[in-house]
Design an enzyme around this catalytic site. Structure first.
Site, mmCIF file in Angstrom:
data_model
loop_
_atom_site.group_PDB
_atom_site.id
_atom_site.type_symbol
_atom_site.label_atom_id
_atom_site.label_comp_id
_atom_site.label_asym_id
_atom_site.label_seq_id
_atom_site.Cartn_x
_atom_site.Cartn_y
_atom_site.Cartn_z
ATOM 1 N N GLU A 76 14.468 -47.196 32.549
ATOM 2 C CA GLU A 76 13.437 -48.224 32.426
ATOM 3 C C GLU A 76 13.290 -49.048 33.702
ATOM 4 O O GLU A 76 12.188 -49.464 34.070
ATOM 5 C CB GLU A 76 13.779 -49.166 31.266
ATOM 6 C CG GLU A 76 13.658 -48.548 29.888
ATOM 7 C CD GLU A 76 14.133 -49.494 28.806
ATOM 8 O OE1 GLU A 76 13.986 -50.725 28.977
ATOM 9 O OE2 GLU A 76 14.654 -49.015 27.783
ATOM 10 N N SER A 83 18.826 -51.843 27.487
ATOM 11 C CA SER A 83 18.423 -50.584 28.131
ATOM 12 C C SER A 83 17.703 -50.822 29.447
ATOM 13 O O SER A 83 17.674 -49.952 30.316
ATOM 14 C CB SER A 83 17.546 -49.759 27.188
ATOM 15 O OG SER A 83 16.433 -50.503 26.726
ATOM 16 N N ASN A 113 8.637 -52.737 35.709
ATOM 17 C CA ASN A 113 9.945 -53.370 35.893
ATOM 18 C C ASN A 113 10.380 -53.475 37.352
ATOM 19 O O ASN A 113 11.474 -53.984 37.631
ATOM 20 C CB ASN A 113 11.008 -52.596 35.106
ATOM 21 C CG ASN A 113 10.906 -52.819 33.614
ATOM 22 O OD1 ASN A 113 10.481 -53.890 33.160
ATOM 23 N ND2 ASN A 113 11.275 -51.822 32.829
ATOM 24 N N HIS A 135 5.003 -68.396 30.454
ATOM 25 C CA HIS A 135 4.411 -68.281 31.789
ATOM 26 C C HIS A 135 4.352 -69.625 32.501
ATOM 27 O O HIS A 135 4.045 -69.676 33.697
ATOM 28 C CB HIS A 135 2.998 -67.703 31.689
ATOM 29 C CG HIS A 135 2.977 -66.236 31.411
ATOM 30 N ND1 HIS A 135 1.816 -65.541 31.118
ATOM 31 C CD2 HIS A 135 3.969 -65.309 31.368
ATOM 32 C CE1 HIS A 135 2.099 -64.262 30.919
ATOM 33 N NE2 HIS A 135 3.403 -64.102 31.055
ATOM 34 N N HIS A 183 11.366 -58.000 28.584
ATOM 35 C CA HIS A 183 11.170 -56.585 28.905
ATOM 36 C C HIS A 183 12.208 -55.706 28.218
ATOM 37 O O HIS A 183 11.929 -54.549 27.892
ATOM 38 C CB HIS A 183 11.218 -56.382 30.422
ATOM 39 C CG HIS A 183 9.936 -56.724 31.104
ATOM 40 N ND1 HIS A 183 9.346 -55.910 32.050
ATOM 41 C CD2 HIS A 183 9.096 -57.787 30.964
ATOM 42 C CE1 HIS A 183 8.213 -56.459 32.465
ATOM 43 N NE2 HIS A 183 8.051 -57.602 31.824
ATOM 44 N N ASP A 199 18.569 -54.071 23.474
ATOM 45 C CA ASP A 199 19.776 -53.246 23.595
ATOM 46 C C ASP A 199 20.263 -53.095 25.030
ATOM 47 O O ASP A 199 21.090 -52.237 25.330
ATOM 48 C CB ASP A 199 19.532 -51.860 22.994
ATOM 49 C CG ASP A 199 18.509 -51.047 23.794
ATOM 50 O OD1 ASP A 199 17.801 -51.631 24.647
ATOM 51 O OD2 ASP A 199 18.414 -49.825 23.570
ATOM 52 N N PRO A 243 3.684 -55.022 27.271
ATOM 53 C CA PRO A 243 2.403 -55.710 27.469
ATOM 54 C C PRO A 243 2.135 -55.831 28.970
ATOM 55 O O PRO A 243 3.051 -56.083 29.751
ATOM 56 C CB PRO A 243 2.641 -57.091 26.844
ATOM 57 C CG PRO A 243 3.817 -56.924 25.944
ATOM 58 C CD PRO A 243 4.674 -55.874 26.582
ATOM 59 N N ARG A 282 12.107 -63.302 31.505
ATOM 60 C CA ARG A 282 11.299 -62.078 31.561
ATOM 61 C C ARG A 282 12.165 -60.834 31.339
ATOM 62 O O ARG A 282 11.751 -59.876 30.683
ATOM 63 C CB ARG A 282 10.608 -62.001 32.921
ATOM 64 C CG ARG A 282 9.643 -60.823 33.063
ATOM 65 C CD ARG A 282 9.068 -60.778 34.464
ATOM 66 N NE ARG A 282 8.121 -59.673 34.619
ATOM 67 C CZ ARG A 282 7.954 -58.989 35.729
ATOM 68 N NH1 ARG A 282 8.665 -59.287 36.814
ATOM 69 N NH2 ARG A 282 7.075 -58.010 35.788
#
Length: 325
Positions: free
Chosen positions: A87, A75, A93, A191, A65, A73, A161, A61
Protein backbone atom coordinates in the site's frame (compact mmCIF):
# COMPACT_ATOMS: atom_id res chain seq x y z
CA UNK A 1 -24.17 -42.00 23.84
CA UNK A 2 -21.26 -41.35 26.15
CA UNK A 3 -18.66 -42.00 23.49
CA UNK A 4 -20.57 -39.83 21.01
CA UNK A 5 -20.71 -36.93 23.48
CA UNK A 6 -17.01 -37.32 24.20
CA UNK A 7 -16.25 -37.27 20.47
CA UNK A 8 -18.35 -34.12 20.01
CA UNK A 9 -16.56 -32.36 22.84
CA UNK A 10 -13.20 -33.39 21.38
CA UNK A 11 -14.15 -32.05 17.93
CA UNK A 12 -15.40 -28.76 19.38
CA UNK A 13 -12.21 -28.46 21.35
CA UNK A 14 -10.09 -28.94 18.25
CA UNK A 15 -12.17 -26.39 16.33
CA UNK A 16 -11.61 -23.88 19.10
CA UNK A 17 -7.90 -24.24 18.50
CA UNK A 18 -8.23 -23.88 14.74
CA UNK A 19 -10.91 -21.19 14.28
CA UNK A 20 -9.75 -17.64 15.10
CA UNK A 21 -11.23 -16.07 18.18
CA UNK A 22 -13.22 -12.94 17.26
CA UNK A 23 -12.54 -10.90 20.38
CA UNK A 24 -13.72 -7.33 20.73
CA UNK A 25 -11.71 -4.16 21.09
CA UNK A 26 -11.74 -2.83 24.62
CA UNK A 27 -10.46 0.15 26.55
CA UNK A 28 -7.33 -0.70 28.48
CA UNK A 29 -6.69 -3.90 26.53
CA UNK A 30 -3.01 -3.79 27.58
CA UNK A 31 -3.70 -2.98 31.24
CA UNK A 32 -2.16 -6.28 32.35
CA UNK A 33 0.05 -7.33 29.47
CA UNK A 34 1.76 -3.95 28.95
CA UNK A 35 0.36 -1.42 31.44
CA UNK A 36 2.76 1.39 30.49
CA UNK A 37 2.20 1.16 26.71
CA UNK A 38 -0.33 3.96 26.31
CA UNK A 39 1.59 6.21 28.69
CA UNK A 40 4.82 5.67 26.72
CA UNK A 41 3.06 6.64 23.49
CA UNK A 42 1.34 9.64 25.07
CA UNK A 43 4.57 11.00 26.60
CA UNK A 44 6.63 10.69 23.42
CA UNK A 45 3.93 12.44 21.42
CA UNK A 46 3.49 15.27 23.90
CA UNK A 47 7.27 15.70 24.01
CA UNK A 48 7.55 16.06 20.23
CA UNK A 49 4.31 17.12 18.51
CA UNK A 50 4.03 20.59 20.13
CA UNK A 51 7.36 21.53 18.52
CA UNK A 52 6.44 19.97 15.15
CA UNK A 53 2.66 20.47 15.00
CA UNK A 54 2.46 19.76 11.26
CA UNK A 55 3.20 16.13 12.06
CA UNK A 56 -0.16 15.82 13.82
CA UNK A 57 -1.95 16.12 10.48
CA UNK A 58 0.37 13.54 8.94
CA UNK A 59 -0.26 11.02 11.71
CA UNK A 60 -4.01 11.60 11.54
CA UNK A 61 -3.91 11.02 7.78
CA UNK A 62 -1.83 7.88 8.28
CA UNK A 63 -4.55 6.38 10.48
CA UNK A 64 -7.21 7.37 7.96
CA UNK A 65 -5.37 5.77 5.04
CA UNK A 66 -4.76 2.63 7.08
CA UNK A 67 -8.36 2.07 8.12
CA UNK A 68 -9.90 2.54 4.67
CA UNK A 69 -7.91 -0.33 3.19
CA UNK A 70 -8.46 -3.76 4.80
CA UNK A 71 -9.47 -2.06 8.03
CA UNK A 72 -7.28 -0.65 10.79
CA UNK A 73 -4.56 -3.30 10.57
CA UNK A 74 -1.37 -1.27 9.97
CA UNK A 75 -1.17 -2.59 6.39
CA UNK A 76 -0.24 0.93 5.24
CA UNK A 77 3.05 0.64 7.15
CA UNK A 78 4.35 -2.42 5.31
CA UNK A 79 7.29 -2.03 2.93
CA UNK A 80 7.11 -3.37 -0.62
CA UNK A 81 9.22 -6.39 -1.57
CA UNK A 82 10.51 -7.81 -4.84
CA UNK A 83 7.34 -9.86 -5.15
CA UNK A 84 4.75 -7.49 -3.69
CA UNK A 85 3.93 -3.82 -4.17
CA UNK A 86 2.52 -2.74 -0.80
CA UNK A 87 0.00 0.00 0.00
CA UNK A 88 2.81 2.38 0.86
CA UNK A 89 3.86 2.45 -2.81
CA UNK A 90 0.40 3.35 -4.17
CA UNK A 91 0.17 6.90 -5.60
CA UNK A 92 -2.29 8.14 -2.92
CA UNK A 93 0.20 7.11 -0.24
CA UNK A 94 3.37 8.57 -1.73
CA UNK A 95 2.86 11.80 0.23
CA UNK A 96 1.88 10.07 3.47
CA UNK A 97 4.31 10.84 6.29
CA UNK A 98 4.93 9.66 9.84
CA UNK A 99 6.30 6.17 9.21
CA UNK A 100 9.54 6.85 11.09
CA UNK A 101 7.60 8.34 13.99
CA UNK A 102 5.53 5.16 14.30
CA UNK A 103 8.70 3.05 14.04
CA UNK A 104 10.19 4.97 16.97
CA UNK A 105 7.10 4.49 19.08
CA UNK A 106 7.06 0.79 18.24
CA UNK A 107 10.68 0.43 19.35
CA UNK A 108 9.94 2.18 22.65
CA UNK A 109 6.95 -0.03 23.36
CA UNK A 110 8.83 -3.16 22.27
CA UNK A 111 11.59 -2.31 24.75
CA UNK A 112 8.97 -2.30 27.50
CA UNK A 113 6.85 -5.26 26.33
CA UNK A 114 8.25 -7.31 23.43
CA UNK A 115 5.68 -8.75 21.05
CA UNK A 116 2.61 -7.47 22.87
CA UNK A 117 1.40 -4.18 21.36
CA UNK A 118 0.32 -4.11 17.72
CA UNK A 119 1.38 -1.52 15.18
CA UNK A 120 -2.31 -1.02 14.38
CA UNK A 121 -3.03 0.06 17.94
CA UNK A 122 0.01 2.34 17.96
CA UNK A 123 -1.27 4.08 14.81
CA UNK A 124 -4.74 4.55 16.32
CA UNK A 125 -3.44 5.86 19.65
CA UNK A 126 -0.93 8.13 17.93
CA UNK A 127 -3.61 9.79 15.80
CA UNK A 128 -5.68 10.58 18.90
CA UNK A 129 -2.79 11.77 21.07
CA UNK A 130 -1.28 13.90 18.29
CA UNK A 131 -4.54 15.74 17.66
CA UNK A 132 -4.99 16.31 21.37
CA UNK A 133 -1.40 17.57 21.69
CA UNK A 134 -2.23 20.54 19.45
CA UNK A 135 -5.45 21.39 21.27
CA UNK A 136 -7.84 19.09 19.43
CA UNK A 137 -10.43 16.73 20.90
CA UNK A 138 -9.85 13.61 22.94
CA UNK A 139 -11.69 10.43 22.06
CA UNK A 140 -11.69 6.89 23.36
CA UNK A 141 -9.41 4.45 21.55
CA UNK A 142 -10.36 0.87 22.41
CA UNK A 143 -7.38 -1.39 21.75
CA UNK A 144 -6.74 -5.02 20.92
CA UNK A 145 -6.20 -4.68 17.17
CA UNK A 146 -3.91 -7.15 15.46
CA UNK A 147 -1.63 -6.43 12.51
CA UNK A 148 -2.56 -7.58 9.01
CA UNK A 149 -0.43 -9.86 6.88
CA UNK A 150 -1.50 -8.50 3.47
CA UNK A 151 -0.69 -5.12 1.92
CA UNK A 152 -1.52 -4.44 -1.72
CA UNK A 153 -0.91 -1.21 -3.62
CA UNK A 154 -3.85 -1.71 -6.02
CA UNK A 155 -6.28 -1.85 -3.12
CA UNK A 156 -5.00 1.52 -1.89
CA UNK A 157 -5.11 2.98 -5.39
CA UNK A 158 -8.81 2.23 -5.81
CA UNK A 159 -10.10 2.14 -2.24
CA UNK A 160 -9.13 5.51 -0.80
CA UNK A 161 -11.21 8.70 -1.04
CA UNK A 162 -9.47 11.04 -3.48
CA UNK A 163 -9.21 14.86 -3.67
CA UNK A 164 -10.96 14.81 -7.06
CA UNK A 165 -13.95 12.71 -5.97
CA UNK A 166 -17.45 14.12 -6.19
CA UNK A 167 -19.99 13.73 -3.40
CA UNK A 168 -21.60 10.58 -4.80
CA UNK A 169 -18.25 8.81 -5.04
CA UNK A 170 -17.23 9.97 -1.57
CA UNK A 171 -20.45 8.73 0.00
CA UNK A 172 -20.02 5.37 -1.72
CA UNK A 173 -16.39 5.05 -0.63
CA UNK A 174 -17.33 5.85 2.97
CA UNK A 175 -20.34 3.53 2.90
CA UNK A 176 -18.08 0.72 1.70
CA UNK A 177 -16.35 0.80 5.08
CA UNK A 178 -19.45 1.41 7.18
CA UNK A 179 -19.29 5.19 7.45
CA UNK A 180 -22.10 7.61 6.61
CA UNK A 181 -22.64 11.20 5.44
CA UNK A 182 -22.15 12.59 8.94
CA UNK A 183 -18.82 10.76 9.24
CA UNK A 184 -17.76 12.10 5.84
CA UNK A 185 -18.39 15.73 6.77
CA UNK A 186 -17.04 15.46 10.30
CA UNK A 187 -13.87 13.57 9.37
CA UNK A 188 -13.26 16.01 6.50
CA UNK A 189 -12.98 18.60 9.28
CA UNK A 190 -9.58 17.11 10.01
CA UNK A 191 -8.39 19.10 6.99
CA UNK A 192 -8.32 22.07 9.36
CA UNK A 193 -4.73 21.07 10.19
CA UNK A 194 -3.91 19.75 6.75
CA UNK A 195 -1.45 20.81 4.07
CA UNK A 196 -1.27 19.73 0.47
CA UNK A 197 0.85 20.15 -2.66
CA UNK A 198 -0.01 22.39 -5.57
CA UNK A 199 -0.11 19.32 -7.78
CA UNK A 200 -3.33 18.20 -6.07
CA UNK A 201 -5.21 21.32 -7.21
CA UNK A 202 -3.34 22.26 -10.40
CA UNK A 203 -6.18 21.02 -12.57
CA UNK A 204 -8.72 23.09 -10.64
CA UNK A 205 -6.57 26.18 -11.13
CA UNK A 206 -5.23 25.82 -14.66
CA UNK A 207 -6.96 23.14 -16.69
CA UNK A 208 -10.36 22.30 -15.28
CA UNK A 209 -11.94 19.35 -17.10
CA UNK A 210 -9.13 19.50 -19.66
CA UNK A 211 -10.50 22.69 -21.21
CA UNK A 212 -8.19 25.25 -19.63
CA UNK A 213 -9.30 27.82 -17.11
CA UNK A 214 -10.19 27.26 -13.47
CA UNK A 215 -12.94 25.42 -11.68
CA UNK A 216 -15.95 27.77 -11.47
CA UNK A 217 -16.90 26.14 -8.17
CA UNK A 218 -13.73 27.55 -6.59
CA UNK A 219 -13.98 31.14 -5.32
CA UNK A 220 -12.43 33.25 -8.09
CA UNK A 221 -10.59 35.66 -5.79
CA UNK A 222 -9.11 32.78 -3.82
CA UNK A 223 -8.06 31.02 -7.03
CA UNK A 224 -6.40 34.18 -8.32
CA UNK A 225 -4.55 34.60 -5.03
CA UNK A 226 -3.32 31.00 -5.13
CA UNK A 227 -2.07 31.37 -8.71
CA UNK A 228 -0.35 34.67 -7.95
CA UNK A 229 1.37 33.76 -4.71
CA UNK A 230 1.47 29.98 -4.24
CA UNK A 231 0.79 27.67 -7.19
CA UNK A 232 2.12 29.78 -10.06
CA UNK A 233 2.07 27.14 -12.78
CA UNK A 234 0.46 23.80 -13.54
CA UNK A 235 3.78 21.93 -13.20
CA UNK A 236 4.47 22.93 -9.57
CA UNK A 237 4.78 19.66 -7.67
CA UNK A 238 6.62 20.88 -4.59
CA UNK A 239 4.99 23.98 -3.11
CA UNK A 240 2.93 23.31 0.00
CA UNK A 241 -0.38 25.04 0.67
CA UNK A 242 -2.49 25.20 3.81
CA UNK A 243 -5.96 23.75 3.68
CA UNK A 244 -7.07 26.16 6.39
CA UNK A 245 -4.90 29.25 5.75
CA UNK A 246 -3.53 30.93 8.87
CA UNK A 247 -4.92 28.25 11.18
CA UNK A 248 -3.31 24.99 10.17
CA UNK A 249 -1.74 24.40 13.59
CA UNK A 250 -5.05 24.90 15.36
CA UNK A 251 -7.69 22.20 15.43
CA UNK A 252 -10.87 24.24 14.97
CA UNK A 253 -13.83 24.82 12.63
CA UNK A 254 -11.79 27.04 10.30
CA UNK A 255 -11.93 24.42 7.56
CA UNK A 256 -15.71 24.65 7.38
CA UNK A 257 -15.50 28.45 7.11
CA UNK A 258 -13.31 27.94 4.06
CA UNK A 259 -15.69 25.40 2.53
CA UNK A 260 -18.80 27.58 2.81
CA UNK A 261 -16.86 30.40 1.13
CA UNK A 262 -16.07 27.97 -1.75
CA UNK A 263 -12.42 28.02 -0.74
CA UNK A 264 -11.99 24.34 -0.01
CA UNK A 265 -8.83 23.25 -1.82
CA UNK A 266 -10.04 19.94 -3.17
CA UNK A 267 -12.98 19.07 -5.36
CA UNK A 268 -13.92 16.69 -2.54
CA UNK A 269 -14.04 19.62 -0.09
CA UNK A 270 -16.23 21.69 -2.36
CA UNK A 271 -18.53 18.72 -3.03
CA UNK A 272 -19.72 18.83 0.58
CA UNK A 273 -21.86 21.79 -0.52
CA UNK A 274 -23.63 19.74 -3.19
CA UNK A 275 -26.26 18.25 -0.86
CA UNK A 276 -28.66 19.84 1.61
CA UNK A 277 -27.80 17.00 4.01
CA UNK A 278 -24.04 17.62 4.02
CA UNK A 279 -24.53 21.41 4.04
CA UNK A 280 -26.68 21.04 7.14
CA UNK A 281 -24.00 18.98 8.86
CA UNK A 282 -21.41 21.66 8.03
CA UNK A 283 -23.64 24.36 9.52
CA UNK A 284 -24.08 22.32 12.69
CA UNK A 285 -20.31 22.19 13.17
CA UNK A 286 -20.00 25.94 12.58
CA UNK A 287 -22.70 26.72 15.10
CA UNK A 288 -20.95 24.77 17.84
CA UNK A 289 -17.19 24.13 17.82
CA UNK A 290 -17.77 22.01 20.91
CA UNK A 291 -20.19 19.85 18.93
CA UNK A 292 -17.55 19.47 16.22
CA UNK A 293 -15.05 18.17 18.76
CA UNK A 294 -17.57 15.66 20.12
CA UNK A 295 -18.71 14.52 16.68
CA UNK A 296 -15.15 14.26 15.38
CA UNK A 297 -14.23 12.04 18.32
CA UNK A 298 -17.25 9.80 17.74
CA UNK A 299 -16.46 9.39 14.04
CA UNK A 300 -12.79 8.71 14.74
CA UNK A 301 -13.67 5.99 17.23
CA UNK A 302 -16.10 4.54 14.68
CA UNK A 303 -13.47 4.65 11.94
CA UNK A 304 -10.97 3.01 14.27
CA UNK A 305 -13.19 -0.07 14.44
CA UNK A 306 -13.34 -0.69 10.68
CA UNK A 307 -12.70 -4.37 9.91
CA UNK A 308 -10.26 -4.79 12.78
CA UNK A 309 -8.40 -8.04 13.34
CA UNK A 310 -8.65 -9.34 16.89
CA UNK A 311 -8.11 -12.47 18.93
CA UNK A 312 -5.96 -14.91 16.95
CA UNK A 313 -6.37 -13.13 13.63
CA UNK A 314 -3.33 -11.51 12.02
CA UNK A 315 -0.19 -11.10 14.09
CA UNK A 316 1.77 -8.70 16.29
CA UNK A 317 4.58 -7.46 14.05
CA UNK A 318 8.05 -7.16 15.49
CA UNK A 319 8.75 -4.26 13.15
CA UNK A 320 5.85 -2.31 11.66
CA UNK A 321 7.33 -2.23 8.13
CA UNK A 322 7.77 -5.99 7.89
CA UNK A 323 5.32 -8.86 8.15
CA UNK A 324 6.62 -11.55 10.49
CA UNK A 325 7.81 -14.69 8.76
Amino acid sequence: MGSKNYSLVLILGLLALIVPTHAQLQLGFYARSCPKAEKIIWKYIHDHIPTTPSLAAALLRLHFHDCFIRGCDASVLVNSTKTNAAEKSAPPNLTVRGFEFIDTLKSLVEAECPGIVSCADIVALTARDSVQAIGGPFWNVPTGRRDGVISNSNEALFGLPAPFHNLTTLLTTFANVGLDANDLVVLSGGHTIGISHCSTISTRLFNFNGKGGQDPALDSKYATNLKSHRCKNINDNTTLIEMDPGSRNNFDVGYYNQVVKRRGLFTSDNSLLDSSVTRSIINQQLQSPQKFFIEFGKSMEKMGRINVLTGRQGQIRKHCAFINK
